[in-house]
Design a protein around this motif. Structure first.
Motif, PDB file in Angstrom:
ATOM      1  N   PRO A   1       0.822  -1.213   0.000  1.00 45.94           N
ATOM      2  CA  PRO A   1       0.000   0.000   0.000  1.00 45.94           C
ATOM      3  C   PRO A   1       0.855   1.261   0.000  1.00 45.94           C
ATOM      4  O   PRO A   1       1.983   1.266   0.501  1.00 45.94           O
ATOM      5  CB  PRO A   1      -0.804  -0.130   1.294  1.00 45.94           C
ATOM      6  N   VAL A   2       0.315   2.320  -0.568  1.00 46.22           N
ATOM      7  CA  VAL A   2       0.990   3.614  -0.602  1.00 46.22           C
ATOM      8  C   VAL A   2       0.770   4.318   0.734  1.00 46.22           C
ATOM      9  O   VAL A   2      -0.363   4.419   1.208  1.00 46.22           O
ATOM     10  CB  VAL A   2       0.434   4.481  -1.752  1.00 46.22           C
ATOM     11  N   THR A   3       1.838   4.788   1.346  1.00 48.19           N
ATOM     12  CA  THR A   3       1.717   5.484   2.632  1.00 48.19           C
ATOM     13  C   THR A   3       1.216   6.913   2.426  1.00 48.19           C
ATOM     14  O   THR A   3       1.651   7.615   1.505  1.00 48.19           O
ATOM     15  CB  THR A   3       3.059   5.510   3.372  1.00 48.19           C
ATOM     16  N   VAL A   4       0.316   7.331   3.316  1.00 52.74           N
ATOM     17  CA  VAL A   4      -0.359   8.619   3.155  1.00 52.74           C
ATOM     18  C   VAL A   4      -0.481   9.322   4.504  1.00 52.74           C
ATOM     19  O   VAL A   4      -0.713   8.671   5.530  1.00 52.74           O
ATOM     20  CB  VAL A   4      -1.774   8.415   2.559  1.00 52.74           C
ATOM     21  N   VAL A   5      -0.318  10.646   4.488  1.00 55.90           N
ATOM     22  CA  VAL A   5      -0.681  11.484   5.619  1.00 55.90           C
ATOM     23  C   VAL A   5      -1.870  12.333   5.186  1.00 55.90           C
ATOM     24  O   VAL A   5      -1.850  12.936   4.104  1.00 55.90           O
ATOM     25  CB  VAL A   5       0.488  12.390   6.069  1.00 55.90           C
ATOM     26  N   VAL A   6      -2.908  12.366   5.999  1.00 58.12           N
ATOM     27  CA  VAL A   6      -4.119  13.135   5.706  1.00 58.12           C
ATOM     28  C   VAL A   6      -4.084  14.443   6.485  1.00 58.12           C
ATOM     29  O   VAL A   6      -3.956  14.431   7.717  1.00 58.12           O
ATOM     30  CB  VAL A   6      -5.390  12.334   6.075  1.00 58.12           C
ATOM     31  N   VAL A   7      -4.194  15.565   5.773  1.00 59.15           N
ATOM     32  CA  VAL A   7      -4.146  16.881   6.402  1.00 59.15           C
ATOM     33  C   VAL A   7      -5.457  17.615   6.149  1.00 59.15           C
ATOM     34  O   VAL A   7      -5.782  17.972   5.008  1.00 59.15           O
ATOM     35  CB  VAL A   7      -2.971  17.718   5.855  1.00 59.15           C
ATOM     36  N   ASP A   8      -6.216  17.836   7.215  1.00 53.53           N
ATOM     37  CA  ASP A   8      -7.486  18.561   7.123  1.00 53.53           C
ATOM     38  C   ASP A   8      -7.847  19.008   8.539  1.00 53.53           C
ATOM     39  O   ASP A   8      -7.612  18.265   9.499  1.00 53.53           O
ATOM     40  CB  ASP A   8      -8.580  17.667   6.547  1.00 53.53           C
ATOM     41  N   ASP A   9      -8.427  20.189   8.660  1.00 52.28           N
ATOM     42  CA  ASP A   9      -8.704  20.693  10.003  1.00 52.28           C
ATOM     43  C   ASP A   9      -9.985  20.116  10.603  1.00 52.28           C
ATOM     44  O   ASP A   9     -10.270  20.352  11.781  1.00 52.28           O
ATOM     45  CB  ASP A   9      -8.770  22.228  10.005  1.00 52.28           C
ATOM     46  N   HIS A  10     -10.746  19.361   9.840  1.00 54.86           N
ATOM     47  CA  HIS A  10     -11.970  18.747  10.359  1.00 54.86           C
ATOM     48  C   HIS A  10     -11.726  17.273  10.673  1.00 54.86           C
ATOM     49  O   HIS A  10     -11.533  16.451   9.770  1.00 54.86           O
ATOM     50  CB  HIS A  10     -13.110  18.891   9.352  1.00 54.86           C
ATOM     51  N   ALA A  11     -11.738  16.936  11.959  1.00 49.69           N
ATOM     52  CA  ALA A  11     -11.471  15.557  12.375  1.00 49.69           C
ATOM     53  C   ALA A  11     -12.494  14.584  11.804  1.00 49.69           C
ATOM     54  O   ALA A  11     -12.146  13.446  11.443  1.00 49.69           O
ATOM     55  CB  ALA A  11     -11.468  15.468  13.904  1.00 49.69           C
ATOM     56  N   VAL A  12     -13.745  15.016  11.695  1.00 50.16           N
ATOM     57  CA  VAL A  12     -14.788  14.139  11.151  1.00 50.16           C
ATOM     58  C   VAL A  12     -14.495  13.814   9.689  1.00 50.16           C
ATOM     59  O   VAL A  12     -14.650  12.661   9.257  1.00 50.16           O
ATOM     60  CB  VAL A  12     -16.183  14.795  11.290  1.00 50.16           C
ATOM     61  N   PHE A  13     -14.054  14.815   8.937  1.00 51.37           N
ATOM     62  CA  PHE A  13     -13.712  14.558   7.534  1.00 51.37           C
ATOM     63  C   PHE A  13     -12.529  13.598   7.432  1.00 51.37           C
ATOM     64  O   PHE A  13     -12.535  12.676   6.612  1.00 51.37           O
ATOM     65  CB  PHE A  13     -13.383  15.860   6.802  1.00 51.37           C
ATOM     66  N   ARG A  14     -11.498  13.810   8.266  1.00 51.55           N
ATOM     67  CA  ARG A  14     -10.343  12.914   8.234  1.00 51.55           C
ATOM     68  C   ARG A  14     -10.767  11.482   8.516  1.00 51.55           C
ATOM     69  O   ARG A  14     -10.339  10.541   7.829  1.00 51.55           O
ATOM     70  CB  ARG A  14      -9.286  13.354   9.262  1.00 51.55           C
ATOM     71  N   SER A  15     -11.607  11.302   9.512  1.00 51.87           N
ATOM     72  CA  SER A  15     -12.075   9.950   9.869  1.00 51.87           C
ATOM     73  C   SER A  15     -12.854   9.321   8.719  1.00 51.87           C
ATOM     74  O   SER A  15     -12.657   8.147   8.378  1.00 51.87           O
ATOM     75  CB  SER A  15     -12.945   9.997  11.125  1.00 51.87           C
ATOM     76  N   GLY A  16     -13.748  10.111   8.125  1.00 53.61           N
ATOM     77  CA  GLY A  16     -14.542   9.591   7.014  1.00 53.61           C
ATOM     78  C   GLY A  16     -13.680   9.243   5.814  1.00 53.61           C
ATOM     79  O   GLY A  16     -13.901   8.207   5.159  1.00 53.61           O
TER      80      GLY A  16
END
Length: 220
Positions: free
Chosen positions: A10-25
């Motif tokens: 799998p490709v490693t990814v960091v998710v950057v977004d200020d909304h925790a709900v969006f990151r989780s989804g």
């Protein structure tokens, strides 16, 4: 140092977004071809996580709060040394041409809207990891217009690095060197160095000519 994923890995990814709900989804929607190794909700958290984790791809919210023109740009400019090793895929609710073009100029390899499905975002991540440039369908035309049929102003702007472009816009708007340094989290000496480079590359004599140049091209 980030390395190309092994076949089937799998490709490693960091998710950057200020909304925790969006990151989780988003993490829940990405499939097994992607492995989220970290996440961040602020510019500082993002810069720190990217430098420490060296993911193959960063999913970056363009309008992350903070920074000049949005914190997404700030994350890109502060991660310049990692561009190429780490690839950035911009995510945004905006499909405005200005957002798309400025984000690509700052170093992102692609731009997709948040209306994309988890499968579409996963596919985009894989393509960016392999070195492709990826855009939501209607956004590709903006990039072609900006880079494929560049105007004289675009050609001139293309001489500037992402950081020089940020400094140029602030100085042209009337910011002092000290105010520019504070806004971009750099030293006054570094601002002076960038301004000198901008003036030389654009063949301008001083900051007053720079302000007129930017105003004439409507890029302030």
């Amino acid at each position: 140092m980030s390395e190309a994923p092994l076949p089937g890995a799998p490709v490693t990814v960091v998710v950057v977004d200020d909304h925790a709900v969006f990151r989780s989804g988003l993490k829940a929607d990405l499939d097994e071809r992607v492995r989220v190794v970290g996440e961040a909700g602020t510019v500082e958290e993002a810069v720190t996580a990217i430098a420490a984790l060296r993911p193959r791809v960063v999913l970056l919210d363009v309008h992350l709060p903070g920074g000049l023109g949005g914190g997404g740009r700030e994350v890109l400019t502060r991660s310049t040394a990692l561009l190429g090793e780490v690839r950035f895929l911009a995510l945004s609710v905006s499909d405005a041409a200005e957002d798309v073009v400025s984000t690509i100029r700052a170093g992102a390899r692609g731009y997709v809207t948040k209306t994309a499905s988890g499968r579409e975002i996963t596919d985009a991540v894989l393509r960016v990891a392999e070195g492709d440039a990826v855009f939501s369908p209607r956004l590709a035309g903006f990039v072609l217009d900006a880079f494929g049929t560049a105007s004289v102003a675009d050609d001139e702007l293309g001489k500037l690095s992402a950081r020089e472009l940020d400094v140029m816009r602030l100085i042209a708007r009337g910011y002092t060197y000290r105010e520019t340094a504070k806004e971009l989290f750099i030293s006054v000496k570094t601002v002076e160095t960038h301004v000198s480079a901008v003036l030389r590359k654009l063949q301008l004599a001083n900051r007053h000519e720079l302000s007129r140049w930017a105003a004439d091209r409507r890029i302030l």
